[in-house]
Design a protein around this motif. Structure first.
Motif: not given
Length: 478
Positions: A154-178
């Motif tokens: 079973v091969d998933r295409v156009n899904s979340e890309t998987k990477n064979d490299d062990s080390w990875s990073y992710r950054v998220r930023v949120r703006a909260n307006a009242q």
């Protein structure tokens, strides 16, 4: 913290005062005291009660919980505070964040003032090592058991890309307006999980794209018991208390919620945008050399949840819940299917026990009759790692028993499993019996180290070895 120090803050924190000539409730605060006016105003506003209702005891050391109670009451009068007073209350609330949380006070309430915009976010550095294990083996035993037509891949295409490299990073930023006292707007952007070994640039690598993962309006009404949310948000099947086996990490929809201290009822409708259920084509190959392609791109869902709380209320108590989803894939070859589940999360002292069950009722998909799939999850946690409290930690052990989605005529598939809030990857989430352990440790304020390890993992059907997963990550919030 000495009460005389708190009294020095009284002039700044007396934001709920109604009358400078209110009666003095404390017999040990003379009218000629330098703190007399501020103490009386704070008492009149209900921010302080003193000791035994009669004594202020200005030289007594007070506990952090007593200070937190005073801060919580000052928070309730934020609408009457000046800019300087709000800044001080914000600072005090940050200092006593843990105590306020234990008192059931959401520190986020500090930010609920018109015209205010907060910027928050998180960053994660992650190491993942997962042994591949064995593919589903075409042995005589398996062929006899499942027939010659089970899937060999079973091969998933156009899904979340998987990477064979062990080390990875992710950054998220949120703006909260009242926007006003009832309405807030949240907008968030995120990177994908980016490999440190990837030398490509944002212009030529899809993985490096920054995308909008949050963009919604939240409106409270009916005495804040009702909440209406619309836009792009994160939807977790089973709410925040369940395991999160099935969820939409980028989900466009609308949701109506009613909540009080006893229960929460939620209903919503929307469309999955990311993850296996939201943006994937599945390519199937079989041992008799037949190929199939099924698309789940843009699956829609109607959902409902009911959660009840006991032994401490909605903030700190235990809970039980039931939930239901009807999933409608966009592919005309796929029929609707249902996901429903139940969970119980019980706190006892520093321990929490979670049991979660889900059933995937698949019926016939792509002209193939499929068996229903059951998922059982149990997790036991000791302690609580709080980002606001350095040296806080927790340790947990979990067990997962998840069926594959087996066709009645011998086809074998792990498809139609959505995204997951779990730390596990695909082979350890479907057709598997597996244990896991982990530790979370807050080594500095807003900085946490997390480590997870699976063990004793085996396939429920067939001879496939799902492998084992090791994960370690640093998470920073701001």
């Amino acid at each position: 913290m000495k009460t005389k120090v708190l009294a020095a803050l009284a002039a700044t924190m007396a934001v709920g005062a109604t009358c400078a000539f209110a009666a003095n409730p404390f017999v040990d605060v003379p009218s000629d005291s330098w703190a007399y006016k501020s103490v009386v105003e704070l008492a009149d506003a209900g921010i302080i009660q003193g000791v035994d209702g009669q004594y202020f005891q200005g030289n007594r050391n007070i506990t952090r919980y007593e200070a937190a109670e005073m801060v919580a009451k000052a928070m309730a009068h934020m609408d009457k505070a000046s800019v300087e007073q709000r800044a001080l209350i914000n600072k005090l609330a940050d200092e006593y964040a843990d105590e306020l949380n234990n008192l059931g006070v959401r520190v986020s309430a500090l930010e609920n003032r018109v015209g205010n915009v907060r910027i928050t976010g998180d960053a994660r550095i992650r190491y993942v090592q997962q042994s591949e294990g064995d593919k589903f083996k075409a042995t005589d035993k398996n062929i006899d058991k499942f027939g010659k037509h089970f899937f060999k891949g079973v091969d998933r295409v156009n899904s979340e890309t998987k990477n064979d490299d062990s080390w990875s990073y992710r950054v998220r930023v949120r703006a909260n307006a009242q926007v006003n006292d009832r309405t807030k707007v949240v907008y968030g952007i995120s990177t994908n999980n980016l490999s440190f070994a990837d030398n490509s640039t944002a212009s030529d690598s899809k993985d490096n794209n920054i995308f909008t993962d949050l963009a919604y309006v939240d409106y409270n009404f009916g005495g804040n018991n009702w909440d209406l949310m619309a836009g792009r948000y994160t939807y977790v099947l089973g709410g925040d208390r369940a395991y999160g086996y099935f969820y939409g990490d980028t989900f466009d929809g609308a949701q109506l919620k009613y909540q009080n201290d006893k229960f929460v009822a939620t209903a919503g409708y929307g469309k999955f945008k990311e993850g296996h259920i939201g943006g994937a084509d599945y390519h199937f190959s079989t041992y008799d050399d037949k190929d199939y392609t099924i698309s789940t791109d843009g699956a829609k869902t109607a959902y409902g949840e009911l959660e009840g709380f006991f032994g401490g209320g909605r903030v700190a108590g235990s809970s039980i819940g039931v939930y239901y989803n009807n999933i409608k894939p966009q592919d005309d070859n796929l029929n609707d299917f249902d996901v429903w589940g139940t969970y119980a999360s019980v706190n006892f002292g520093k321990w929490n026990a979670l049991v979660n069950y889900e059933k995937y009722k698949l019926d016939k998909q792509a002209n193939i009759d499929l068996d229903d799939a059951d998922v059982w999850i149990g997790k036991l946690t000791y302690g609580k790692a709080n980002f606001a409290t350095p040296k806080s930690w927790d340790a947990w052990v979990e067990y997962i028993n998840a069926d594959p989605m087996l066709a009645k005529d011998g086809w074998y598939s792990n498809t139609w499993l959505g995204s997951t809030n779990s730390w596990r990857n695909d082979s350890l989430l479907s057709n598997v019996k597996s244990w896991g352990v982990g530790v979370d440790y807050t080594f500095a304020k807003n900085a946490q180290f997390q480590v997870m390890q699976s063990f004793a993992s085996s396939a429920k059907q067939g001879d496939a070895d799902p492998g084992e997963e090791t994960r370690a990550q640093f998470v920073f919030v701001f």
